[in-house]
Design a protein around this motif. Sequence first.
Motif, PDB file in Angstrom:
ATOM      1  N   LEU A   1      -4.601  22.039  -0.877  1.00 11.51           N
ATOM      2  CA  LEU A   1      -3.882  20.948  -1.626  1.00 11.51           C
ATOM      3  C   LEU A   1      -3.763  19.824  -0.626  1.00 11.51           C
ATOM      4  O   LEU A   1      -3.630  18.457  -1.136  1.00 11.51           O
ATOM      5  N   SER A   2      -3.535  20.115   0.453  1.00 15.77           N
ATOM      6  CA  SER A   2      -3.510  18.861   1.564  1.00 15.77           C
ATOM      7  C   SER A   2      -4.584  17.809   1.612  1.00 15.77           C
ATOM      8  O   SER A   2      -4.260  16.509   1.534  1.00 15.77           O
ATOM      9  N   SER A   3      -5.706  18.296   1.330  1.00 14.29           N
ATOM     10  CA  SER A   3      -6.934  17.260   1.384  1.00 14.29           C
ATOM     11  C   SER A   3      -6.966  16.704   0.229  1.00 14.29           C
ATOM     12  O   SER A   3      -7.068  15.363   0.113  1.00 14.29           O
ATOM     13  N   ALA A   4      -6.465  17.061  -0.856  1.00 14.21           N
ATOM     14  CA  ALA A   4      -6.305  16.586  -2.283  1.00 14.21           C
ATOM     15  C   ALA A   4      -5.315  15.322  -2.188  1.00 14.21           C
ATOM     16  O   ALA A   4      -5.406  14.224  -2.660  1.00 14.21           O
ATOM     17  N   VAL A   5      -3.960  15.819  -1.567  1.00 16.01           N
ATOM     18  CA  VAL A   5      -2.896  14.679  -1.617  1.00 16.01           C
ATOM     19  C   VAL A   5      -3.459  13.551  -0.505  1.00 16.01           C
ATOM     20  O   VAL A   5      -2.941  12.346  -0.882  1.00 16.01           O
ATOM     21  N   ARG A   6      -4.243  13.958   0.506  1.00 12.45           N
ATOM     22  CA  ARG A   6      -4.590  12.719   1.386  1.00 12.45           C
ATOM     23  C   ARG A   6      -5.372  11.825   0.855  1.00 12.45           C
ATOM     24  O   ARG A   6      -5.610  10.632   1.422  1.00 12.45           O
ATOM     25  N   GLU A   7      -6.134  12.063  -0.312  1.00  9.95           N
ATOM     26  CA  GLU A   7      -6.776  10.795  -1.054  1.00  9.95           C
ATOM     27  C   GLU A   7      -6.012  10.051  -1.876  1.00  9.95           C
ATOM     28  O   GLU A   7      -6.612   8.887  -2.459  1.00  9.95           O
ATOM     29  N   ALA A   8      -4.785  10.296  -2.135  1.00  8.98           N
ATOM     30  CA  ALA A   8      -3.963   9.574  -3.142  1.00  8.98           C
ATOM     31  C   ALA A   8      -3.336   8.254  -2.743  1.00  8.98           C
ATOM     32  O   ALA A   8      -2.766   8.203  -1.692  1.00  8.98           O
ATOM     33  N   ASP A   9      -3.583   7.281  -3.479  1.00  6.55           N
ATOM     34  CA  ASP A   9      -2.938   6.267  -3.268  1.00  6.55           C
ATOM     35  C   ASP A   9      -1.184   6.521  -3.974  1.00  6.55           C
ATOM     36  O   ASP A   9      -0.247   5.492  -3.601  1.00  6.55           O
ATOM     37  N   ILE A  10      -1.139   6.971  -5.135  1.00  3.61           N
ATOM     38  CA  ILE A  10       0.239   7.288  -5.559  1.00  3.61           C
ATOM     39  C   ILE A  10       0.380   8.878  -5.559  1.00  3.61           C
ATOM     40  O   ILE A  10      -0.610   9.505  -6.011  1.00  3.61           O
ATOM     41  N   VAL A  11       1.216   9.335  -4.975  1.00  6.15           N
ATOM     42  CA  VAL A  11       1.520  10.837  -5.000  1.00  6.15           C
ATOM     43  C   VAL A  11       3.046  11.038  -5.739  1.00  6.15           C
ATOM     44  O   VAL A  11       3.886  10.568  -5.524  1.00  6.15           O
ATOM     45  N   VAL A  12       2.701  11.956  -6.905  1.00  2.74           N
ATOM     46  CA  VAL A  12       3.986  12.599  -7.559  1.00  2.74           C
ATOM     47  C   VAL A  12       4.344  13.877  -7.219  1.00  2.74           C
ATOM     48  O   VAL A  12       3.385  14.760  -7.635  1.00  2.74           O
TER      49      VAL A  12
ATOM     50  N   ILE B   1       5.273  18.711   0.620  1.00  2.94           N
ATOM     51  CA  ILE B   1       4.251  17.699   0.765  1.00  2.94           C
ATOM     52  C   ILE B   1       4.765  17.187   2.330  1.00  2.94           C
ATOM     53  O   ILE B   1       5.764  16.783   2.242  1.00  2.94           O
ATOM     54  N   ARG B   2       3.917  17.317   3.545  1.00  5.00           N
ATOM     55  CA  ARG B   2       4.261  16.605   4.487  1.00  5.00           C
ATOM     56  C   ARG B   2       3.737  15.345   4.944  1.00  5.00           C
ATOM     57  O   ARG B   2       2.894  14.926   4.305  1.00  5.00           O
ATOM     58  N   GLY B   3       4.320  14.706   6.037  1.00  8.08           N
ATOM     59  CA  GLY B   3       3.692  13.429   6.155  1.00  8.08           C
ATOM     60  C   GLY B   3       2.313  13.393   6.734  1.00  8.08           C
ATOM     61  O   GLY B   3       1.510  12.586   6.305  1.00  8.08           O
ATOM     62  N   GLN B   4       1.838  14.425   7.310  1.00 10.72           N
ATOM     63  CA  GLN B   4       0.601  14.470   7.680  1.00 10.72           C
ATOM     64  C   GLN B   4      -0.507  14.633   6.305  1.00 10.72           C
ATOM     65  O   GLN B   4      -1.688  14.404   6.629  1.00 10.72           O
ATOM     66  N   ASP B   5       0.417  14.760   5.257  1.00 15.14           N
ATOM     67  CA  ASP B   5      -0.607  15.118   4.096  1.00 15.14           C
ATOM     68  C   ASP B   5      -0.778  13.903   3.348  1.00 15.14           C
ATOM     69  O   ASP B   5      -1.235  13.667   2.333  1.00 15.14           O
ATOM     70  N   ILE B   6      -0.086  12.554   3.696  1.00 16.68           N
ATOM     71  CA  ILE B   6       0.166  11.392   3.038  1.00 16.68           C
ATOM     72  C   ILE B   6      -0.747  10.469   3.634  1.00 16.68           C
ATOM     73  O   ILE B   6      -0.884  10.232   4.734  1.00 16.68           O
ATOM     74  N   LYS B   7      -1.654   9.692   2.648  1.00 16.23           N
ATOM     75  CA  LYS B   7      -2.534   8.780   3.064  1.00 16.23           C
ATOM     76  C   LYS B   7      -1.620   7.586   3.612  1.00 16.23           C
ATOM     77  O   LYS B   7      -0.734   7.160   2.925  1.00 16.23           O
ATOM     78  N   PRO B   8      -1.820   6.855   4.655  1.00 17.14           N
ATOM     79  CA  PRO B   8      -1.035   5.800   5.246  1.00 17.14           C
ATOM     80  C   PRO B   8      -1.206   4.709   4.179  1.00 17.14           C
ATOM     81  O   PRO B   8      -2.069   4.193   3.505  1.00 17.14           O
ATOM     82  N   GLY B   9       0.071   4.117   4.048  1.00 17.06           N
ATOM     83  CA  GLY B   9       0.210   3.139   2.817  1.00 17.06           C
ATOM     84  C   GLY B   9       0.455   3.686   1.527  1.00 17.06           C
ATOM     85  O   GLY B   9       0.507   2.843   0.471  1.00 17.06           O
ATOM     86  N   ALA B  10       0.287   4.937   1.236  1.00 16.54           N
ATOM     87  CA  ALA B  10       0.515   5.488  -0.217  1.00 16.54           C
ATOM     88  C   ALA B  10       2.187   5.297  -0.649  1.00 16.54           C
ATOM     89  O   ALA B  10       2.827   4.972   0.132  1.00 16.54           O
TER      90      ALA B  10
ATOM     91  N   ASP C   1       8.788  16.415   2.251  1.00 15.79           N
ATOM     92  CA  ASP C   1       9.440  16.345   3.767  1.00 15.79           C
ATOM     93  C   ASP C   1       9.594  14.904   4.020  1.00 15.79           C
ATOM     94  O   ASP C   1       8.892  14.246   4.611  1.00 15.79           O
ATOM     95  N   PHE C   2      10.676  14.185   3.614  1.00 18.08           N
ATOM     96  CA  PHE C   2      10.980  13.077   3.787  1.00 18.08           C
ATOM     97  C   PHE C   2      10.784  12.371   5.162  1.00 18.08           C
ATOM     98  O   PHE C   2      10.268  11.360   5.432  1.00 18.08           O
ATOM     99  N   ASP C   3      11.569  12.982   6.114  1.00 14.57           N
ATOM    100  CA  ASP C   3      11.645  12.330   7.375  1.00 14.57           C
ATOM    101  C   ASP C   3      10.113  12.355   8.005  1.00 14.57           C
ATOM    102  O   ASP C   3       9.951  11.253   8.873  1.00 14.57           O
ATOM    103  N   SER C   4       8.964  13.032   7.711  1.00 10.58           N
ATOM    104  CA  SER C   4       7.743  12.907   8.243  1.00 10.58           C
ATOM    105  C   SER C   4       6.718  12.019   7.333  1.00 10.58           C
ATOM    106  O   SER C   4       6.118  11.074   7.721  1.00 10.58           O
ATOM    107  N   ALA C   5       7.326  11.871   5.862  1.00  6.37           N
ATOM    108  CA  ALA C   5       6.517  11.196   4.872  1.00  6.37           C
ATOM    109  C   ALA C   5       6.818   9.713   5.102  1.00  6.37           C
ATOM    110  O   ALA C   5       6.035   8.945   4.918  1.00  6.37           O
ATOM    111  N   VAL C   6       8.122   9.343   5.507  1.00  7.18           N
ATOM    112  CA  VAL C   6       8.632   7.831   5.312  1.00  7.18           C
ATOM    113  C   VAL C   6       7.612   7.052   6.615  1.00  7.18           C
ATOM    114  O   VAL C   6       7.864   5.925   6.598  1.00  7.18           O
TER     115      VAL C   6
END
Length: 283
Positions: free
Chosen positions: A197-208, A217-226, A242-247
């Motif tokens: 799942l993490s690799s799929a989320v990392r490709e996203a410009d928009i994550v729902v 969903i953790r910060g490390q899973d989020i593409k910078p600027g998503a 995980d808001f604190d890391s995703a922010v």
Amino acid sequence: MSQARLMDGTALARRIVEDTAKRATALTERTGTAPCLATVLVGEDPASVTYVRMKQNRCRKAGITSRHVALPAATTTEELVGTLRALSADPEVHGILLQHPVGEHIDERAAFEAIAPEKDVDGVTFASFATMSFGLPGFVSCTPGGIMRLLDAYDVDPAGKRAVVVGRSAILGKPVGMLLLARDATVTYCHSRTRDLSSAVREADIVVAAVGRPRLIRGQDIKPGAVVIDAGYNAGNIGDVDFDSAVEQAALITPVPGGVGPMTIATLLEQTVHAAERQLGVA
């Protein structure tokens, strides 16, 4: 990079409800009939009772009449279907909300389908999903509809972007994916059986995130600027992100609470007034 901007669903919802209240007042003055939302609750689940009461309070503030139907936990599918069909046939009721969950012994889909499409202001019927998917006039599922309004308010154009929806429920995950697709996003659905799942989320410009698992969903899973939309709500006011890391990674992010939740109710009220306008012939 700097911390993400918060997408303030509370403030946007307040503006939508204020506009909805003006429309409700104008409709009442013009026709002598106030918009009416019927809420149906099976059993006494504390969270559902609180949620329905909150919706009734918001209705009053928006100039919408609410009619509450409380049914015992032992209500059968046939009895619930009969109640919903009666409300669908009642000209004084303009919108119907069946509060989820209804109990495992009830066929929830059969209950939803007993709601007349023109009164399905929560966007839960097959007819509403079809009109949503094909971009035809109708009612959207309230949480997905609220998410799209948030994206618009923060100038997020889904066209050409890669959107990943984590969750596939009939009233959240699936419809929000269809709404994003209709806006020319490239949509990927992920779920409990998605591998890596993490690799799929990392490709996203928009994550729902709409899967109902706290801090999945953790910060490390989020593409910078998503753009991160957390539609999860778990015990303790914890979202699926995980808001604190995703922010630290996202450009825009919804808080929990105060993000998607208020938009859901605002969309419900707005669609109730729209339903009343249509049924009273002034839309």
